[in-house]
Design an enzyme around this catalytic site. Structure first.
Site, mmCIF file in Angstrom:
data_model
loop_
_atom_site.group_PDB
_atom_site.id
_atom_site.type_symbol
_atom_site.label_atom_id
_atom_site.label_comp_id
_atom_site.label_asym_id
_atom_site.label_seq_id
_atom_site.Cartn_x
_atom_site.Cartn_y
_atom_site.Cartn_z
ATOM 1 N N GLU A 47 0.865 -1.197 0.000
ATOM 2 C CA GLU A 47 0.000 0.000 0.000
ATOM 3 C C GLU A 47 0.896 1.239 0.000
ATOM 4 O O GLU A 47 1.935 1.262 0.662
ATOM 5 C CB GLU A 47 -0.836 -0.010 1.291
ATOM 6 C CG GLU A 47 -1.671 1.230 1.534
ATOM 7 C CD GLU A 47 -2.280 1.275 2.954
ATOM 8 O OE1 GLU A 47 -1.628 0.790 3.910
ATOM 9 O OE2 GLU A 47 -3.398 1.790 3.080
ATOM 10 N N ASN A 107 -7.122 6.035 -1.909
ATOM 11 C CA ASN A 107 -5.988 5.158 -1.602
ATOM 12 C C ASN A 107 -6.184 3.938 -2.516
ATOM 13 O O ASN A 107 -7.081 3.127 -2.268
ATOM 14 C CB ASN A 107 -6.050 4.791 -0.119
ATOM 15 C CG ASN A 107 -4.844 3.993 0.329
ATOM 16 O OD1 ASN A 107 -4.103 3.447 -0.483
ATOM 17 N ND2 ASN A 107 -4.647 3.917 1.634
ATOM 18 N N LYS A 124 -9.481 1.847 -2.023
ATOM 19 C CA LYS A 124 -9.693 1.335 -0.659
ATOM 20 C C LYS A 124 -11.025 1.810 -0.082
ATOM 21 O O LYS A 124 -11.313 3.012 -0.083
ATOM 22 C CB LYS A 124 -8.531 1.802 0.219
ATOM 23 C CG LYS A 124 -8.530 1.279 1.648
ATOM 24 C CD LYS A 124 -7.265 1.749 2.351
ATOM 25 C CE LYS A 124 -7.131 1.266 3.754
ATOM 26 N NZ LYS A 124 -5.878 1.712 4.395
ATOM 27 N N GLU A 143 -6.154 8.863 7.584
ATOM 28 C CA GLU A 143 -6.664 8.415 6.265
ATOM 29 C C GLU A 143 -8.024 9.015 5.948
ATOM 30 O O GLU A 143 -8.317 9.336 4.799
ATOM 31 C CB GLU A 143 -6.736 6.886 6.215
ATOM 32 C CG GLU A 143 -5.385 6.247 6.041
ATOM 33 C CD GLU A 143 -5.487 4.796 5.623
ATOM 34 O OE1 GLU A 143 -6.014 4.508 4.537
ATOM 35 O OE2 GLU A 143 -5.027 3.940 6.401
ATOM 36 N N CYS A 169 -4.850 -2.977 2.889
ATOM 37 C CA CYS A 169 -4.593 -2.865 4.333
ATOM 38 C C CYS A 169 -5.807 -3.123 5.211
ATOM 39 O O CYS A 169 -6.210 -4.255 5.392
ATOM 40 C CB CYS A 169 -3.959 -1.524 4.643
ATOM 41 S SG CYS A 169 -3.197 -1.570 6.292
ATOM 42 N N ASN A 194 0.263 -0.952 5.500
ATOM 43 C CA ASN A 194 1.155 -0.160 6.379
ATOM 44 C C ASN A 194 0.494 -0.222 7.741
ATOM 45 O O ASN A 194 -0.481 0.495 7.987
ATOM 46 C CB ASN A 194 1.197 1.314 5.965
ATOM 47 C CG ASN A 194 1.970 1.584 4.691
ATOM 48 O OD1 ASN A 194 3.064 2.155 4.719
ATOM 49 N ND2 ASN A 194 1.410 1.214 3.566
HETATM 50 N N1 CDT Z 1 -3.042 1.476 6.479
HETATM 51 C C1 CDT Z 1 -3.982 0.917 7.273
HETATM 52 O O1 CDT Z 1 -5.122 0.722 6.860
HETATM 53 N N2 CDT Z 1 -3.586 0.607 8.515
HETATM 54 C C2 CDT Z 1 -4.503 0.125 9.502
HETATM 55 C C3 CDT Z 1 -4.103 0.640 10.839
HETATM 56 C C4 CDT Z 1 -5.288 0.804 11.674
HETATM 57 S S1 CDT Z 1 -4.960 1.753 13.080
HETATM 58 C C5 CDT Z 1 -5.853 3.195 12.850
HETATM 59 C C6 CDT Z 1 -4.613 -1.387 9.554
HETATM 60 O O2 CDT Z 1 -5.741 -1.871 9.671
HETATM 61 O O3 CDT Z 1 -3.599 -2.089 9.544
#
Ligand code: CDT
Length: 309
Positions: A47, A107, A124, A143, A169, A194
């Site tokens: 991502e 995204n 996304k 985000e 993600c 990420n």
């Molecule tokens: N990039 C991404 O979607 N990361 C989220 C972190 C969530 S914490 C607000 C994940 O679900 O891994």
């Protein structure tokens, strides 16, 4: 004749705020050469593969964050990647921040076939985090400030000899993600992530717990929909913030068949037989024969929550 896709999950170590697109693309090209040398014919990057995970930074003026977005894909910076993949006969998927001509921010990730044709675009849907700066959190996850929820659903594309889908993600934590694609017969879902190694709202939830939920979601999604799942991390300490690794490949029975140790640039290569999805799809998860959606609705509306007498 077996339908083998030899996939390379191309994990990327951290990308710092100061790193430009050209330096990142040269790292991605090096990963592609490594993957090709190991027999891969499809490479998947994380991502937001071209930049730091910028939603951790708060810009009062949202337009300032447009520096992290791509207006075209491919563009001048990423064209070498697309050209090299085509020359090597490799398919490719990568995540990036998309700014559309009419000013929408997503995204996104793309799917490109082995002839270099752009076959798929995914935006996304499940955007985690918050809109405004939150002083209570150990780190920001903005985000919801910088992206709109994807408007393309969860399509599945027939390409490279099989049925492929993408998610990004946080989508991987939602059963609907896999089921939407499962209902269309998906055989391989690819995704990048990420994921901070600590929960910004629950410090006690550290790396082990985060890796547990990551594997749990991917394995359940793969098994319950009889599909391969390929999950690719951007990892390591980025701008002083730690992102977990956990790049891995799950087979259609829900087993992790390969997992990459460490948090640096590296490739995880596995030959995936798309026909290994057949058994699950034709037996326990034959949705047409066994899924009873009409009954779920009736039971829920008739019974509801039963309170103690
Ligand atoms: N990039 C991404 O979607 N990361 C989220 C972190 C969530 S914490 C607000 C994940 O679900 O891994």
């Amino acid at each position: 004749m077996p339908r083998i896709v030899t996939v390379a999950a191309a994990q990327m170590g951290p990308i710092q705020k100061a790193d430009d697109r050209a330096s990142v693309v040269s790292r991605m090209l090096a990963l592609m050469e490594m993957a090709h040398a190991r027999g891969a014919d499809f490479i998947v990057y994380p991502e937001l593969a071209l930049t730091t995970f910028f939603p951790r930074w708060h810009y009062e003026d949202r337009a300032e964050a447009d520096i992290w977005f791509e207006r075209d894909m491919p563009n001048a910076a990423t064209k070498p990647l697309f050209d090299r993949a085509r020359a090597l006969g490799m398919g490719l998927s990568l995540g990036y921040a998309e700014l559309t001509p009419d000013g929408h921010h997503f995204n996104s990730s793309v799917l490109v076939d082995r002839e270099g044709k752009l076959v798929g675009l995914y935006r996304k849907i499940h955007l985690p985090g918050h809109v405004e700066f939150d002083p209570e959190r150990t780190h920001q996850h903005l985000e919801k400030r910088y992206f709109e929820p994807g408007d393309l659903g969860f399509p599945v594309w027939r390409t490279m000899g099989g049925l492929f889908g993408m998610c990004i993600c946080n989508d991987r934590r939602w059963p609907e993600t896999y089921r939407e694609m499962g209902l269309q017969g998906v055989e391989m879902i690819v995704l990048g992530f990420n994921t901070p190694s600590v929960n910004s709202q629950r410090a006690a939830e550290g790396l082990e717990e985060r890796l547990f939920h990551h594997r749990l979601s991917l394995q359940a999604g793969a098994y319950q929909n009889a599909t391969w799942v390929v999950a690719v991390a951007k990892a390591g300490v980025e701008d002083g913030h730690h992102l977990m690794g956990g790049t891995l490949i799950v087979d259609p029975d829900g087993h992790i068949v390969a997992e990459l140790p460490g948090e640096d640039d590296g490739v995880l290569v596995h030959a995936c037989d798309l026909d290994a999805t057949r058994f699950g799809k034709e037996t326990i998860f034959d949705f047409k024969r066994h899924r009873r959606i009409e009954h779920y609705g009736r039971i829920t509306s008739q019974v509801g929550v039963i309170e103690p007498a």
